[in-house]
Write a protein that holds these residues in place. Structure first.
Motif, PDB file in Angstrom:
ATOM      1  N   LYS A  91       0.829  -1.214   0.000  1.00 47.75           N
ATOM      2  CA  LYS A  91       0.000   0.000   0.000  1.00 47.75           C
ATOM      3  C   LYS A  91       0.861   1.260   0.000  1.00 47.75           C
ATOM      4  O   LYS A  91       0.387   2.351   0.314  1.00 47.75           O
ATOM      5  CB  LYS A  91      -0.918  -0.008   1.223  1.00 47.75           C
ATOM      6  CG  LYS A  91      -1.901  -1.176   1.174  1.00 47.75           C
ATOM      7  CD  LYS A  91      -3.117  -0.961   2.015  1.00 47.75           C
ATOM      8  CE  LYS A  91      -3.925  -2.231   2.131  1.00 47.75           C
ATOM      9  NZ  LYS A  91      -4.935  -2.384   1.089  1.00 47.75           N
ATOM     10  N   GLY A  92       2.152   1.100  -0.286  1.00 42.57           N
ATOM     11  CA  GLY A  92       3.036   2.265  -0.412  1.00 42.57           C
ATOM     12  C   GLY A  92       3.505   2.818   0.920  1.00 42.57           C
ATOM     13  O   GLY A  92       4.018   3.938   0.985  1.00 42.57           O
ATOM     14  N   LEU A  93       3.343   2.054   1.999  1.00 46.98           N
ATOM     15  CA  LEU A  93       3.754   2.530   3.322  1.00 46.98           C
ATOM     16  C   LEU A  93       5.173   2.072   3.640  1.00 46.98           C
ATOM     17  O   LEU A  93       5.654   1.077   3.089  1.00 46.98           O
ATOM     18  CB  LEU A  93       2.796   1.968   4.387  1.00 46.98           C
ATOM     19  CG  LEU A  93       1.358   2.484   4.306  1.00 46.98           C
ATOM     20  CD1 LEU A  93       0.406   1.517   5.007  1.00 46.98           C
ATOM     21  CD2 LEU A  93       1.251   3.884   4.924  1.00 46.98           C
ATOM     22  N   ILE A  94       5.830   2.817   4.524  1.00 49.23           N
ATOM     23  CA  ILE A  94       7.180   2.434   4.970  1.00 49.23           C
ATOM     24  C   ILE A  94       7.046   1.739   6.319  1.00 49.23           C
ATOM     25  O   ILE A  94       6.515   2.321   7.273  1.00 49.23           O
ATOM     26  CB  ILE A  94       8.069   3.695   5.132  1.00 49.23           C
ATOM     27  CG1 ILE A  94       8.204   4.453   3.816  1.00 49.23           C
ATOM     28  CG2 ILE A  94       9.425   3.327   5.737  1.00 49.23           C
ATOM     29  CD1 ILE A  94       9.298   3.984   2.903  1.00 49.23           C
ATOM     30  N   ALA A  95       7.499   0.497   6.398  1.00 48.66           N
ATOM     31  CA  ALA A  95       7.421  -0.246   7.654  1.00 48.66           C
ATOM     32  C   ALA A  95       8.775  -0.846   7.978  1.00 48.66           C
ATOM     33  O   ALA A  95       9.399  -1.488   7.125  1.00 48.66           O
ATOM     34  CB  ALA A  95       6.360  -1.345   7.551  1.00 48.66           C
ATOM     35  N   PHE A  96       9.223  -0.614   9.214  1.00 50.95           N
ATOM     36  CA  PHE A  96      10.521  -1.133   9.661  1.00 50.95           C
ATOM     37  C   PHE A  96      10.331  -2.544  10.182  1.00 50.95           C
ATOM     38  O   PHE A  96       9.651  -2.771  11.176  1.00 50.95           O
ATOM     39  CB  PHE A  96      11.075  -0.220  10.761  1.00 50.95           C
ATOM     40  CG  PHE A  96      12.390  -0.693  11.336  1.00 50.95           C
ATOM     41  CD1 PHE A  96      13.563  -0.583  10.599  1.00 50.95           C
ATOM     42  CD2 PHE A  96      12.462  -1.242  12.610  1.00 50.95           C
ATOM     43  CE1 PHE A  96      14.780  -1.012  11.117  1.00 50.95           C
ATOM     44  CE2 PHE A  96      13.671  -1.666  13.143  1.00 50.95           C
ATOM     45  CZ  PHE A  96      14.831  -1.542  12.391  1.00 50.95           C
ATOM     46  N   GLY A  97      10.939  -3.493   9.474  1.00 46.67           N
ATOM     47  CA  GLY A  97      10.816  -4.898   9.854  1.00 46.67           C
ATOM     48  C   GLY A  97      11.010  -5.726   8.606  1.00 46.67           C
ATOM     49  O   GLY A  97      10.843  -5.221   7.488  1.00 46.67           O
ATOM     50  N   PRO A  98      11.378  -6.997   8.770  1.00 48.35           N
ATOM     51  CA  PRO A  98      11.599  -7.845   7.606  1.00 48.35           C
ATOM     52  C   PRO A  98      10.304  -8.260   6.913  1.00 48.35           C
ATOM     53  O   PRO A  98       9.242  -8.301   7.540  1.00 48.35           O
ATOM     54  CB  PRO A  98      12.308  -9.060   8.190  1.00 48.35           C
ATOM     55  CG  PRO A  98      11.862  -9.105   9.612  1.00 48.35           C
ATOM     56  CD  PRO A  98      11.646  -7.683  10.034  1.00 48.35           C
ATOM     57  N   SER A  99      10.442  -8.608   5.641  1.00 42.41           N
ATOM     58  CA  SER A  99       9.317  -9.167   4.888  1.00 42.41           C
ATOM     59  C   SER A  99       8.976 -10.536   5.476  1.00 42.41           C
ATOM     60  O   SER A  99       9.743 -11.093   6.268  1.00 42.41           O
ATOM     61  CB  SER A  99       9.743  -9.359   3.429  1.00 42.41           C
ATOM     62  OG  SER A  99      10.793 -10.322   3.391  1.00 42.41           O
ATOM     63  N   ARG A 100       7.857 -11.101   5.058  1.00 42.73           N
ATOM     64  CA  ARG A 100       7.439 -12.419   5.538  1.00 42.73           C
ATOM     65  C   ARG A 100       8.540 -13.460   5.258  1.00 42.73           C
ATOM     66  O   ARG A 100       8.913 -14.241   6.131  1.00 42.73           O
ATOM     67  CB  ARG A 100       6.144 -12.848   4.845  1.00 42.73           C
ATOM     68  CG  ARG A 100       5.525 -14.120   5.412  1.00 42.73           C
ATOM     69  CD  ARG A 100       4.226 -14.444   4.705  1.00 42.73           C
ATOM     70  NE  ARG A 100       4.435 -14.714   3.290  1.00 42.73           N
ATOM     71  CZ  ARG A 100       4.884 -15.874   2.799  1.00 42.73           C
ATOM     72  NH1 ARG A 100       5.136 -16.876   3.591  1.00 42.73           N
ATOM     73  NH2 ARG A 100       5.057 -16.024   1.508  1.00 42.73           N
ATOM     74  N   GLU A 101       9.089 -13.391   4.056  1.00 40.55           N
ATOM     75  CA  GLU A 101      10.125 -14.374   3.684  1.00 40.55           C
ATOM     76  C   GLU A 101      11.370 -14.224   4.540  1.00 40.55           C
ATOM     77  O   GLU A 101      11.976 -15.203   4.948  1.00 40.55           O
ATOM     78  CB  GLU A 101      10.512 -14.184   2.214  1.00 40.55           C
ATOM     79  CG  GLU A 101       9.500 -14.753   1.255  1.00 40.55           C
ATOM     80  CD  GLU A 101      10.167 -15.175  -0.043  1.00 40.55           C
ATOM     81  OE1 GLU A 101      11.072 -14.446  -0.495  1.00 40.55           O
ATOM     82  OE2 GLU A 101       9.792 -16.226  -0.573  1.00 40.55           O
TER      83      GLU A 101
END
Ligand code: AMP
Ligand code: GLY
Length: 443
Positions: A91-101
């Motif tokens: 959704k175009g947001l910046i989130a600090f943290g790893p992807s699911r993979e």
């Protein structure tokens, strides 16, 4: 209301998330802070809790878009392993943290152990099983002591250190027959038991560049002197004297750099906070586990020591280009003591009124209280709701002063059945004293 410059959402509701909030609030940047679901302590500190029903990460991401959230920081492992960061990024947001993979580095011990083996990252020898009979035969062959681990997320309880083969059989039966960890136990790791002191190394990374926060030590066992069952963590302190500059150079060279390169090579570039749980064995540092997020309660001891523009740091890491923004370190030590409910880590009672929180926090500087398992009752009083209720963090120039200050704070708080360890930081103090004696004796 004053116009806020940047809006930040913290996902989670524990002491770690409260410590993240206070760290953000300590930075000079004006921020609007939100949390989902948050806790009463965070709300009292001026953080707004998301007030809309949220049934999925899509719902939360939609809320974040509507509320112009510029940075989301995810505390716990479950949403990360579930793919919250992927949903936010879509959704175009910046989130600090790893992807699911990439979060599989914690979500699947089978994955992380295979990764370490493939890329030569030091860790305990191991084998992976999906059948009890084969796991059992392997234990018999290897002999005790031996460690049995559920591969999936098990709320910090999935590793069973077995001193006898009988204990190992029981552990296998709990996992395979009784499904003690549900699906998380479908795959089991059996590994060599290592010995040595443990450290928690927090690495902020964009996948290539990285910065290492002060190294801490957790106290996992419920009782003084590391006795009794393991908990989520009963306290922590930082920086740990065992993590000397020389040791940390080795950790960077042998563990941090190769791990980030390995994730990149596997097509799972790791962005966020990489928690390296290490054991300092006689053969050198080895990985006990990787976690895909900040540790709890280590964060409560570490973050008060660091002054920095957290927004810029996390935003840049999440955006793929880690900022070189300066951070300044408090010249001393941080200590965090967890106050837990009677019975924890087993079943515990809820609803006891917690007294003394405001008095302790406002009586003097250099003390923070972080809520983890608290709720408000009908009279708006803070009551217990979780096993770990609050953490009292203090910082001072010397480790002994930080310990004394934290326990002074603990002395001002009470609730029915309150239990805590009385030796948080003692290990560090003993090592410091040994080092000082050695230096004085010219050794
Ligand atoms: P984990 O869930 O893998 O972090 O393990 C929880 C705790 O179990 C660790 O912090 C260690 O104290 C202990 N542990 C796990 N693996 C080993 C091992 N191979 N040798 C000795 N202790 C271990
Ligand atoms: N304190 C240990 C952990 O957060 O996993």
């Amino acid at each position: 209301m004053e116009e806020c410059m940047n809006s930040v959402l913290i996902v989670g509701s524990g002491g770690r998330e409260h410590a993240l909030l206070k760290a953000f609030l300590r930075s000079e940047r004006p921020l609007c802070m939100f949390a989902f679901p948050g806790n009463p302590g965070m709300e009292r500190d001026g953080c707004m809790l998301v007030d809309k029903p949220i049934n999925s990460w899509e719902d939360l991401a939609d809320w974040a878009v509507e509320n112009k959230i510029e940075l989301t920081v995810v505390g716990p492992e479950a949403p990360l392993v579930d793919g919250i960061v992927d949903v936010f990024k879509e959704k175009g947001l910046i989130a600090f943290g790893p992807s699911r993979e990439a979060a599989a580095i914690e979500g699947s011990k089978a994955f992380s152990k295979e990764l370490m083996k493939k890329y030569g990252i030091p860790t305990a020898d191991f084998s992976i099983f999906s059948q009890k009979s084969e796991a059992s035969a392997y234990c018999q062959k290897k002999g005790a002591p031996i460690v049995v681990k559920a591969s999936g997320l098990a709320g910090g309880k999935g590793a069973i250190v077995c001193d006898t083969l009988n204990e190992a059989e029981n552990a296998l039966s709990e996992i395979f027959d009784k499904k003690a960890f549900g699906e998380a136990g479908n795959t089991v790791i059996i590994e060599e038991k290592m010995s040595g002191e443990e450290i928690s190394v927090f690495v902020v990374t964009d996948g290539q560049s990285y910065r290492i926060l002060p190294v801490s030590q957790d106290h996992k066992a419920v009782g003084d002197g590391d006795t009794g069952p393991n908990t989520g963590g009963m306290g922590a302190y930082a920086p740990a004297p065992v993590a000397t500059a020389g040791l940390m150079k080795q950790v960077e060279r042998e563990i941090i750099v190769p791990s980030l390169k390995a994730m990149e090579a596997e097509g799972k570039r790791y962005q966020g906070l990489l928690y390296c749980g290490l054991m300092i064995t006689p053969q050198g540092p080895k990985v006990v586990e990787f976690n895909c997020r900040f540790g709890d309660p280590e964060t409560q001891a570490v973050l008060p020591l660091v002054t920095c523009d957290w927004f810029e740091l996390f935003h840049s890491a999440a955006g793929g280009s880690l900022s070189t923004t300066e951070w300044s370190l408090f010249p001393g030590y941080g200590v965090s003591v967890v106050l837990a409910s009677k019975g924890y880590p087993g079943s515990y009672q809820k609803g006891a009124v917690v007294d003394g929180l405001d008095e302790v926090e406002h009586a003097r500087g250099n003390i923070d209280i972080y809520h983890s398992g608290t709720a408000l009752d009908e009279q708006q009083r803070i009551v217990t709701k979780g096993g770990r209720v609050v953490a009292v963090s203090a910082w001072a120039e010397t480790l002994s002063d930080a310990i004394a200050l934290a326990y002074e704070g603990v002395g001002g708080i009470s609730f029915e059945g309150m239990q805590f360890r009385r030796d948080i930081g003692a290990k560090g103090l003993a090592r410091r004293n040994r080092l000082t004696t050695q230096v004085a004796a010219g050794r």
